[in-house]
Design an enzyme around this catalytic site. Structure first.
Site, mmCIF file in Angstrom:
data_model
loop_
_atom_site.group_PDB
_atom_site.id
_atom_site.type_symbol
_atom_site.label_atom_id
_atom_site.label_comp_id
_atom_site.label_asym_id
_atom_site.label_seq_id
_atom_site.Cartn_x
_atom_site.Cartn_y
_atom_site.Cartn_z
ATOM 1 N N ASN A 154 -10.669 25.116 23.181
ATOM 2 C CA ASN A 154 -11.835 25.898 23.599
ATOM 3 C C ASN A 154 -11.516 26.957 24.648
ATOM 4 O OD1 ASN A 154 -13.656 24.683 21.840
ATOM 5 N ND2 ASN A 154 -14.120 23.031 23.279
ATOM 6 N N HIS A 213 -6.459 17.965 30.783
ATOM 7 C CA HIS A 213 -6.939 19.320 30.496
ATOM 8 C C HIS A 213 -6.573 20.300 31.613
ATOM 9 C CE1 HIS A 213 -8.947 21.045 27.183
ATOM 10 N NE2 HIS A 213 -10.193 21.039 27.601
ATOM 11 N N ASN A 231 -14.461 26.160 28.704
ATOM 12 C CA ASN A 231 -15.020 26.821 27.525
ATOM 13 C C ASN A 231 -15.371 28.288 27.742
ATOM 14 O OD1 ASN A 231 -14.784 24.244 26.575
ATOM 15 N ND2 ASN A 231 -16.937 23.993 26.030
ATOM 16 N N ASP A 242 -2.878 22.913 28.069
ATOM 17 C CA ASP A 242 -2.556 21.622 27.474
ATOM 18 C C ASP A 242 -2.501 21.765 25.955
ATOM 19 O OD1 ASP A 242 -5.454 22.058 27.832
ATOM 20 O OD2 ASP A 242 -5.665 20.167 26.751
#
Length: 224
Positions: free
Chosen positions: A112, A19, A66, A91
């Site tokens: 997100n 991530h 997020n 990513d």
């Protein structure tokens, strides 16, 4: 002026996660292009420099993935930029590891970090989609992206990040094709035309010994 944003999560715990590939890209660009030191600003870490003739600010949001849009929106407003001046590196599950693609506008595909950015500045920004592969089932996605890249991925990942740094001036200048080509040259370099052909298993390893017979002996042997 351009704002380049790498997405990820702050802290050593997440530093090598899939991530965090966007953070990794920002670190590589900053190191290779002589940017200023990182400092806290815009709810993230930023540094400044020039790429070609363009002033560039790099941003790694520290709001956690997020809430990335909070940091990006604050930076955009302070720097008096529009979404068209922003390039986000993130990513991408739908691309194989080592693959990179560009996209402008459109949906967030459930990412997100992008979802948050959409909510704060809208969808009209550029994206560098950095493939990390898919675990195979949607229920496994969260655990997959929050795990470190395995050691087996180290070589292609380093090549990709170096390729991004090689081509970043082209991307900032608006030539996405040359940017992607710079990455391809690192990740899948062309074979050298000077490379030696593979040896044939049926080729004798040494030349036959010279025939030491006299002319007369050869004639005799011919009619035996």
């Amino acid at each position: 002026m351009k704002l380049l944003v790498g997405l990820g999560n702050p802290g050593a715990k997440y530093a090598q996660n899939r991530h965090n590939i966007g953070f990794m890209a920002m670190d590589r660009i900053a190191a290779d292009h002589g940017f200023s030191g990182w400092r806290s600003k815009f709810q993230g870490q930023t540094c400044d420099g020039r790429i070609g003739s363009e002033r560039v600010t790099l941003l790694k949001p520290e709001t956690f993935m997020n809430l990335s849009g909070q940091s990006v929106g604050e930076a955009m407003r302070y720097l008096k930029l529009s979404p068209e001046d922003i390039i986000v590196f993130h990513d991408e599950l739908d691309l194989a590891p080592g693959k990179v693609r560009l996209k402008t506008g459109g949906g967030h595909a459930g990412h997100n970090g992008l979802r948050s950015i959409h909510g704060h500045i809208g969808p009209d920004y550029d994206r560098v989609r950095m493939g990390v592969g898919h675990p195979g089932h949607k229920d496994a996605v969260a655990g997959y992206v929050l795990r470190d890249f395995p050691k087996a991925d180290a070589e292609w990942l380093d090549d990709e990040l170096r390729g991004i740094s090689d081509g970043i001036a082209e991307l900032v200048g608006g030539d996405g094709g040359k940017f992607l080509n710079a990455i391809a040259l690192r990740v899948a370099p062309a074979r050298s035309s000077k490379s030696k052909p593979k040896s044939n298993a049926h080729t004798p390893s040494s030349a036959p010994e010279p025939d030491a017979r006299s002319a007369m002996q050869k004639l005799v042997d011919k009619f035996r």
